[in-house]
Design an enzyme around this catalytic site. Structure first.
Site, mmCIF file in Angstrom:
data_model
loop_
_atom_site.group_PDB
_atom_site.id
_atom_site.type_symbol
_atom_site.label_atom_id
_atom_site.label_comp_id
_atom_site.label_asym_id
_atom_site.label_seq_id
_atom_site.Cartn_x
_atom_site.Cartn_y
_atom_site.Cartn_z
ATOM 1 N N ASP A 1 -8.413 108.976 4.394
ATOM 2 C CA ASP A 1 -9.108 110.287 4.380
ATOM 3 C C ASP A 1 -10.773 110.261 4.453
ATOM 4 O OD1 ASP A 1 -9.315 113.157 4.468
ATOM 5 O OD2 ASP A 1 -8.721 113.433 2.528
ATOM 6 N N ARG B 1 -15.847 113.553 7.044
ATOM 7 C CA ARG B 1 -17.343 113.432 6.182
ATOM 8 C C ARG B 1 -18.277 112.333 6.289
ATOM 9 N NH1 ARG B 1 -13.828 114.775 1.023
ATOM 10 N NH2 ARG B 1 -11.999 114.014 2.874
ATOM 11 N N ARG C 1 -17.636 114.006 14.621
ATOM 12 C CA ARG C 1 -16.334 113.627 13.916
ATOM 13 C C ARG C 1 -15.598 112.426 14.500
ATOM 14 N NH1 ARG C 1 -14.292 116.904 9.987
ATOM 15 N NH2 ARG C 1 -12.413 115.914 10.535
ATOM 16 N N HIS D 1 -13.806 108.704 13.178
ATOM 17 C CA HIS D 1 -12.509 108.500 13.457
ATOM 18 C C HIS D 1 -12.507 106.948 14.141
ATOM 19 C CE1 HIS D 1 -10.752 112.089 12.137
ATOM 20 N NE2 HIS D 1 -11.069 112.787 13.136
ATOM 21 N N TRP E 1 -2.375 118.205 14.422
ATOM 22 C CA TRP E 1 -2.262 118.895 15.997
ATOM 23 C C TRP E 1 -3.141 120.292 16.066
ATOM 24 C CZ3 TRP E 1 -0.527 115.866 19.515
ATOM 25 C CH2 TRP E 1 0.323 115.234 19.461
ATOM 26 N N LEU F 1 3.448 90.741 7.145
ATOM 27 C CA LEU F 1 3.393 91.860 6.670
ATOM 28 C C LEU F 1 3.974 92.929 7.657
ATOM 29 C CD1 LEU F 1 1.280 94.009 4.911
ATOM 30 C CD2 LEU F 1 -0.159 93.855 6.932
ATOM 31 N N ARG G 1 -5.356 107.421 -1.944
ATOM 32 C CA ARG G 1 -6.067 108.389 -1.109
ATOM 33 C C ARG G 1 -7.295 108.168 -1.342
ATOM 34 N NH1 ARG G 1 -4.383 114.436 0.415
ATOM 35 N NH2 ARG G 1 -6.236 114.709 1.646
ATOM 36 N N GLU H 1 2.923 104.848 -8.107
ATOM 37 C CA GLU H 1 1.546 105.212 -9.026
ATOM 38 C C GLU H 1 0.452 105.684 -7.835
ATOM 39 O OE1 GLU H 1 1.041 104.594 -12.173
ATOM 40 O OE2 GLU H 1 3.154 103.949 -12.369
HETATM 41 C C1 FPP Z 1 -8.865 111.963 7.892
HETATM 42 O O1 FPP Z 1 -10.202 112.141 8.108
HETATM 43 C C2 FPP Z 1 -8.556 110.952 8.801
HETATM 44 C C3 FPP Z 1 -7.349 111.233 9.575
HETATM 45 C C4 FPP Z 1 -7.080 112.588 10.493
HETATM 46 C C5 FPP Z 1 -6.149 110.074 9.717
HETATM 47 C C6 FPP Z 1 -6.895 108.907 10.050
HETATM 48 C C7 FPP Z 1 -7.144 108.569 11.175
HETATM 49 C C8 FPP Z 1 -7.731 107.381 11.582
HETATM 50 C C9 FPP Z 1 -8.270 106.323 10.884
HETATM 51 C C10 FPP Z 1 -8.174 107.253 13.243
HETATM 52 C C11 FPP Z 1 -7.220 107.368 14.138
HETATM 53 C C12 FPP Z 1 -6.365 106.089 13.710
HETATM 54 C C13 FPP Z 1 -5.516 105.452 14.852
HETATM 55 C C14 FPP Z 1 -4.570 104.566 14.249
HETATM 56 C C15 FPP Z 1 -5.860 105.592 16.287
HETATM 57 P P1 FPP Z 1 -10.478 113.538 8.194
HETATM 58 O O2 FPP Z 1 -10.961 113.888 9.756
HETATM 59 O O3 FPP Z 1 -9.465 114.587 7.712
HETATM 60 O O4 FPP Z 1 -12.073 113.630 7.305
HETATM 61 P P2 FPP Z 1 -12.404 114.711 6.602
HETATM 62 O O5 FPP Z 1 -11.719 115.208 5.539
HETATM 63 O O6 FPP Z 1 -13.842 114.148 5.865
HETATM 64 O O7 FPP Z 1 -12.718 115.445 7.674
#
Ligand code: FPP
Length: 252
Positions: free
Chosen positions: A22, A26, A35, A39, A71, A133, A186, A205
């Site tokens: 997560d 941010r 954003r 990613h 989605w 792994l 997390r 845990e």
């Molecule tokens: C959370 O950040 C992230 C996600 C939506 C999931 C994790 C995604 C990736 C690591 C990229 C895609 C992964 C693959 C395998 C292609 P957020 O956008 O919720 O962050 P925020 O809470 O700061 O807005």
């Protein structure tokens, strides 16, 4: 094949680590970037943390990359994450295979474009006999949806109500051939499970790191592993110390 259930009882090292990645958005905002840049960096970080987990001796690493709820994000962001998944598979699958890692998926592949779905399935097929792994990508994954799906399967199989046990349910989850996670991490300072592995993480845990996922490196993973090693897992039982005290009293 490991049976579902508790993997590590007191172990210093968790057998199965699951991560809610997560904070990409941010992280990007902090850098003044869109954003999707978060990613991108988050996707690159998967390799770094996967290597560190393998080196630490973790057997199962599960990463939540896309939730059923994701989605509803802007179309452009969803399309960007799909693109990143395709690129990551193209770039990383052979290397994962060379390192003896097995790629798995939990969740649904039905909403993916056919070519992307095929890339995921091909990578799973290519690496299926690897034993190092076990890297599981939770993509289009939601815990409640998984439990609903398991119930539907059980009903369809005609299993009588009074024969349904915890094991029956566990065997109908996506994770039927995996041990439960011992440690759920997390990132980004949020303290929620958000519908992740809600059945499987019943006794896990939990470690919450303040670090945004793109910056979460091997040193932060190590902090989580050290935190885990310092815990005493009781699975509803009493502590070893209390048990020793009780039996000492009893033998007096
Ligand atoms: C959370 O950040 C992230 C996600 C939506 C999931 C994790 C995604 C990736 C690591 C990229 C895609 C992964 C693959 C395998 C292609 P957020 O956008 O919720 O962050 P925020 O809470 O700061 O807005």
């Amino acid at each position: 094949m490991p049976s579902p259930g508790h993997a590590s009882v007191t172990g210093d090292l968790p057998v199965h680590v699951a991560i809610i990645m997560d904070g990409n958005g941010r992280w990007a905002a902090q850098q003044g970037l869109p954003r999707i840049a978060g990613h991108e960096r988050g996707t690159e970080n998967i390799r770094r943390v996967t290597n560190a987990a393998a080196e630490a001796g973790i057997d199962y690493l599960t990463l939540w990359a896309f939730s059923t709820e994701n989605w509803s994000r802007p179309l452009e962001e969803v399309a960007g994450i799909m693109r990143l998944l395709g690129e990551a598979l193209d770039r990383e699958t052979m290397e994962l295979h060379r390192q003896g890692a097995q790629l798995r998926h939990i969740g649904s592949l039905e909403g993916l474009a056919p070519d992307l779905r095929k890339s995921v399935e091909d990578a799973i097929e290519l690496t299926k006999d690897n034993t190092r792994l076990k890297l599981t990508l939770a993509f289009d994954y939601g815990g409640r949806q998984e439990v609903v799906r398991a119930m539907q399967e059980i009903v369809r199989a005609g299993i009588p109500a009074d024969e349904i046990t915890e094991e029956t349910i566990a065997l109908h989850l996506y994770t039927c051939d995996m041990p439960d996670p011992d440690l759920v991490i997390r990132t980004s300072g949020e303290h929620r499970m958000s519908n992740f592995l809600i059945w499987q993480a019943a006794y896990a845990e939990l470690h919450f790191s303040p670090v945004y996922w793109p910056d979460f490196g091997p040193e932060h993973l190590q902090l989580a592993l050290d935190d885990y090693a310092s815990r005493e897992r009781r699975f509803g039982n009493i502590s070893a110390e209390a048990a020793a005290l009780t039996s000492a009293r009893g033998s007096r």
